[in-house]
Design a protein around this motif. Structure first.
Motif, PDB file in Angstrom:
ATOM      1  N   ASP A  19       0.809  -1.213   0.000  1.00  6.68           N
ATOM      2  CA  ASP A  19       0.000   0.000   0.000  1.00  6.68           C
ATOM      3  C   ASP A  19       0.851   1.277   0.000  1.00  6.68           C
ATOM      4  N   THR A  56      -0.695   9.353 -14.361  1.00  2.00           N
ATOM      5  CA  THR A  56      -1.150   8.751 -13.113  1.00  2.00           C
ATOM      6  C   THR A  56      -0.649   9.578 -11.948  1.00  2.00           C
ATOM      7  N   THR A  61      -1.527   6.377  -5.717  1.00  2.00           N
ATOM      8  CA  THR A  61      -1.518   5.071  -6.380  1.00  2.00           C
ATOM      9  C   THR A  61      -0.675   4.097  -5.570  1.00  2.00           C
ATOM     10  N   PRO A  62      -1.311   3.119  -4.917  1.00  2.00           N
ATOM     11  CA  PRO A  62      -0.522   2.119  -4.187  1.00  2.00           C
ATOM     12  C   PRO A  62       0.384   1.360  -5.156  1.00  2.00           C
ATOM     13  N   GLU A  64       1.306  -1.572  -5.278  1.00  2.00           N
ATOM     14  CA  GLU A  64       0.817  -2.895  -5.687  1.00  2.00           C
ATOM     15  C   GLU A  64      -0.024  -2.808  -6.969  1.00  2.00           C
ATOM     16  N   TYR A  65      -0.642  -1.663  -7.223  1.00  2.00           N
ATOM     17  CA  TYR A  65      -1.465  -1.490  -8.422  1.00  2.00           C
ATOM     18  C   TYR A  65      -0.637  -1.367  -9.690  1.00  2.00           C
ATOM     19  N   VAL A  66       0.648  -1.102  -9.551  1.00  2.00           N
ATOM     20  CA  VAL A  66       1.498  -0.914 -10.732  1.00  2.00           C
ATOM     21  C   VAL A  66       2.564  -1.999 -10.847  1.00  2.00           C
ATOM     22  N   ASP A  67       2.399  -3.080 -10.092  1.00  2.00           N
ATOM     23  CA  ASP A  67       3.329  -4.207 -10.177  1.00  2.00           C
ATOM     24  C   ASP A  67       3.389  -4.680 -11.630  1.00  2.00           C
TER      25      ASP A  67
END
Length: 162
Positions: A19, A56, A61-62, A64-67
């Motif tokens: 997060d 973005t 933006t966490p 984890e959302y862009v892994d």
């Protein structure tokens, strides 16, 4: 959590809390200080980066959302030590005063030009509306974007560009 990011064409494997805002990963883990913290709520645009080519707000933006994503920051716009045309226009037009919002402004403008090579003045104003400038250099921002478009008749994004 182990994450994989490609930032400015460099691959990184990171072990960070999922997060954690992308902004802090860029600044604190990768040392890329060009992306700025403004409001922390994704409202001002100072933290704008490109994720898979889309602007973005990295502060909200966490990570984890862009892994696995491809991320471009202001540092990634210039290639081989040559400033991006927008960066050159920003200098020529004397856009920055405090400079704090400028990386987000440029990243937003780069996305506009990559997707609309010959934007009208109205297109530019609409695209830039979501980025706040506390110094009020909006007319210079629009002039800088227009100068890039007018300088070549239309904007040609660079290979793998913004």
């Amino acid at each position: 959590m182990a994450l994989s990011l490609t930032v400015n064409d460099q691959h990184y494997s990171l072990d960070v809390e999922p997060d954690t805002p992308l902004l802090w990963v860029l600044r604190d883990e990768l040392g890329l200080k060009g992306t700025k913290f403004g409001c922390g709520a994704g409202l001002c645009g100072a933290c704008t980066v490109h994720v898979n080519g889309q602007p973005t707000r990295s502060c909200s933006t966490p990570v984890e959302y862009v892994d696995g994503a491809k991320i471009t920051t202001i540092e990634g716009l210039s290639k081989d030590g040559e400033l991006h045309p927008l960066q050159k226009a920003w200098v020529k037009e004397g856009v920055p005063q405090c400079g704090y919002c400028q990386s987000g402004q440029i990243m937003t403008a780069a996305h506009l030009l990559a997707n609309t090579p010959a934007p009208s003045r109205e297109d530019i104003v609409m695209a830039m509306t979501g980025n706040l400038c506390r110094c009020g250099t909006y007319s210079r921002i629009v002039a800088a974007v227009e100068s890039v478009v007018d300088g070549v008749g239309h904007y040609e994004p660079e290979q793998g560009g913004a």
